[in-house]
Design a protein around this motif. Structure first.
Motif, short mmCIF file in Angstrom:
data_model
loop_
_atom_site.label_atom_id
_atom_site.label_comp_id
_atom_site.label_asym_id
_atom_site.label_seq_id
_atom_site.Cartn_x
_atom_site.Cartn_y
_atom_site.Cartn_z
N ALA A 1 0.39 20.93 17.96
CA ALA A 1 -0.56 21.54 18.91
C ALA A 1 -1.08 22.74 18.37
CB ALA A 1 0.32 22.03 20.08
N LEU A 2 -0.30 23.42 17.43
CA LEU A 2 -0.92 24.96 16.86
C LEU A 2 -2.15 24.84 16.53
CD1 LEU A 2 2.51 26.02 15.26
CD2 LEU A 2 1.19 27.00 17.42
N GLY A 3 -3.28 25.70 16.99
CA GLY A 3 -4.48 26.11 16.45
C GLY A 3 -5.66 24.76 16.97
N LYS A 4 -5.03 23.94 17.92
CA LYS A 4 -5.71 22.90 18.54
C LYS A 4 -5.73 22.68 20.10
CE LYS A 4 -3.99 18.63 17.84
NZ LYS A 4 -3.50 17.67 17.23
N ASP A 5 -4.46 22.92 20.68
CA ASP A 5 -4.21 22.59 22.08
C ASP A 5 -4.56 23.98 22.89
OD1 ASP A 5 -3.90 20.05 21.24
OD2 ASP A 5 -1.93 19.65 21.95
N GLY B 1 -1.58 22.61 13.19
CA GLY B 1 -1.94 21.48 13.85
C GLY B 1 -3.37 20.92 13.83
N GLY B 2 -4.43 21.62 13.65
CA GLY B 2 -5.66 21.32 13.38
C GLY B 2 -6.08 20.82 12.16
N SER B 3 -5.33 21.07 11.16
CA SER B 3 -5.34 20.74 9.77
C SER B 3 -4.64 19.53 9.26
CB SER B 3 -5.46 21.88 8.94
OG SER B 3 -4.04 22.38 8.79
N SER B 4 -3.24 19.46 9.89
CA SER B 4 -2.34 18.40 9.37
C SER B 4 -2.31 17.28 10.63
CB SER B 4 -0.97 19.11 9.04
OG SER B 4 -1.30 20.26 8.38
N PRO B 5 -2.09 15.91 9.91
CA PRO B 5 -1.87 14.93 10.69
C PRO B 5 -0.41 14.91 11.17
CG PRO B 5 -2.30 14.11 8.51
CD PRO B 5 -2.62 15.73 8.61
#
Length: 603
Positions: free
Chosen positions: A444-448, A347-351
């Motif tokens: 959300a993975l790796g971000k939220d 989630g932190g690297s892909s739109p």
């Protein structure tokens, strides 16, 4: 000894026993370099014959002989395995297994007479050793020992053990005689037991693909929703004309819609999406046909809907569903398979538009490290997988089931870049809102908060026991009962289970697996340097812990000594007393004399 991948590594060492074995081989090679025989393998054979090699190291040397030896070296191993008292059952099994793998990988067999297999089979049968019987039966087929076909057929007719029927049928198919084909065809009929019928169809596909497709189509028409179709589909998906022939057989029959969905799901989770098969199954299931690419405007609209109305918590539940089987290819927190990318930080690297396309049309968004090769071999079998190793003699592919397949370079008829191992069409089984929630979870993975992997050494990979017996769930259950019932009586009931992205083991799901409010779950650690560890749980109420077979009191959790080696940390969680919906276990370094260790991850 279990084979592991690990995370949170605190040191790295090499296997001392293996180094000692290799050193001994080199020493014998140097001291006997002028003697006759294969100069690479002769020292290994002398090492076995010397009697100085520890029993537990013999399989390692056998593996080396099988990889490097010639036909005469293999004959030595075969005669050693066939002799009555010269090796232990464990090492005989290692030799037979090595000989079989060598035939598969190198197309090489022993140089001498192979009819000693008959005596090996009789001895294994008398000893009621099913593993050895199965190994010998498979060698009969691999080595094409035609003289044993009749007696194998007689064994099948007289009622072979369930564990052996598949091996016997497969060997008869390998031998490809007229009698074998006739017997196998008879076993595909509707009046045969389903298990035997399914095995016979799989074997028939190697002899007569058209007849096998008709038999498989009728099997599916007769099936119900409790049946499994994975092994049935495999031989058709592996052959060029298989999907076409099976698709026609299915289209000519009336299927239960739910059965059609199960067959379609089985094909998709195998890593294939063949239109010739998917289309008649989709029609029988009442589903649409192949996915079409979304326009730029549709992607933007969906991205807005995901942001506004997607629910990551619901999406995580969709991801964990058995029918999608996401953990079969992907890992979260390094727990799961390594066929596709670890999704911990996706989630932190892909739109969002990239995530949507990756789900709907995965072959349009394959990262370089996960590109596949499609290989057609000289037997007409197709193999698709990620290339994990290659040299001048063979290529090794990892397929969608995580299995490594070795193909000799000389056996490759055709090769090209393949599609993604994640087939399009898996989302057919989701409602629109479920798809929106799934995309929201991935984003959300790796971000939220709640979806970022903790940096602390937390257990993400578990094994949960299915349906523990009443005795083990009693408040005062003794340790012997726990060990005997869970690990000696039915160890196969341990089921792979994974924590949520937050690191919590969801107890509601675990209860469903256990079918009991008392949940047994264990993790594994590998200790490289002995010392102390700390167990840190999110709550202790209703929890009992064991280190291997020893019960560990809560007073020991802050400074628990572990020796070098592999260890099991098991917890019994009474979900009626445990106050939270999720169970979290962290394995930290001890405050004094800390151990160096890794927590086992992977599948």
């Amino acid at each position: 000894m279990f084979r592991v991948r690990t995370a949170f590594s605190t040191s790295r060492r090499y296997s001392l026993p293996l180094l000692v074995t290799l050193a001994a081989i080199r020493l014998l090679s140097a001291s006997n370099s002028l003697q006759a025989g294969n100069p690479t393998v002769a020292p290994m054979i002398r090492l076995i014959e010397s009697g100085r090699l520890p029993e537990e190291r013999i399989p390692t040397v056998v593996e080396l002989i099988c990889k490097r030896g010639d036909a005469e070296d293999l004959q030595y191993l075969f005669e050693k395995a066939a002799s009555k008292d010269s090796v232990s059952p464990e090492n005989r099994s290692a030799m037979l297994n090595g000989l079989a793998n060598t035939m598969r990988d190198r197309k090489l067999k022993p140089s001498g007479v192979l009819t000693q297999l008959r005596g090996l089979l009789k001895r294994a049968t008398a000893d009621k050793n099913l593993t050895a019987q199965k190994q010998v039966i498979e060698l009969v087929g691999l080595w094409k020992v035609q003289g044993m076909a009749a007696e194998l057929a007689d064994t099948l007719k007289q009622g072979a053990a369930d564990e052996l029927t598949g091996a016997i049928i497969g060997t008869l198919a390998e031998l490809k005689g007229e009698d074998s084909a006739r017997l196998i065809t008879d076993l595909t009929k509707s009046d045969q037991p389903k298990r035997l019928r399914r095995q016979a169809i799989v074997a028939l596909a190697a002899i007569d693909l058209s007849a096998a497709a008709e038999a498989a189509g009728q099997y599916i028409a007769d099936a119900n929703t409790k049946d499994n179709f994975d092994s049935l589909l495999k031989p058709f998906l592996a052959r060029q004309q298989g999907p076409n022939l099976l698709g026609k057989a299915i289209a000519a029959r009336e299927l239960n819609p739910d059965v059609a969905k199960l067959v379609l799901r089985s094909m998709l989770t195998s890593g294939k999406n063949e239109a010739a098969l998917a289309d008649p199954l989709s029609e029988a299931a009442g589903l649409g046909k192949a996915m079409e690419p979304m326009t730029k405007e549709q992607l933007q609209q969906l991205a807005q809907e995901v942001a506004a109305h997607g629910d990551a918590a619901r999406g995580e539940q969709v991801f964990r569903r058995e029918e999608l089987n996401c953990y079969k290819c992907h890992a979260i927190g390094k727990a799961g398979a390594n066929i596709g990318p670890d999704l911990s930080a996706v989630g932190g690297s892909s739109p969002i538009d990239y995530l949507v396309n990756s789900l709907l049309l995965p072959s349009q968004a394959i990262k370089e490290a996960y590109k596949t090769a499609l290989i057609l071999d000289i037997d007409g079998l197709s193999h698709t997988g990620i290339v994990v190793d290659r040299d001048d003699e063979r290529v090794v592919l990892r397929d969608a089931q995580g299995k490594e397949v070795t193909i000799a370079e000389d056996d490759i008829e055709f090769e090209k870049e393949g599609d993604s191992l994640m087939p399009s069409g898996l989302t057919k089984f989701l409602t629109h809102q479920e798809f929106v929630d799934l995309v929201r979870y991935l984003s959300a993975l790796g971000k939220d908060d709640g979806y970022t992997m903790t940096a602390e050494p937390t257990v993400y990979r578990w094994r949960v026991y299915r349906s523990p017996s009443g005795k083990t769930t009693l408040p005062n259950a003794d340790d012997d009962s726990i060990r005997n019932m869970l690990f000696e009586y039915a160890p196969e009931k341990w089921t792979p289970f994974y924590s949520l992205a937050s690191g919590e083991l969801p107890l509601g799901e675990a209860r469903n697996v256990a079918r009991n409010p008392m949940v047994f779950a264990y993790a594994e650690i590998v200790v490289n340097v002995a010392g102390n560890i700390q167990l840190q749980l999110n709550n202790e109420n209703g929890v009992i812990a064991w280190l291997d077979n020893r019960r560990v009191a809560p007073s020991e959790w802050q400074s628990l000594h572990v020796d070098e080696g592999e260890h099991r940390l098991m917890f019994r969680i009474d979900t009626r007393e445990f106050p939270a919906e999720g169970f979290t276990a962290k394995v930290l370094k001890g405050s004094e004399s800390a151990a160096e260790y890794t927590i086992v991850v992977g599948e």
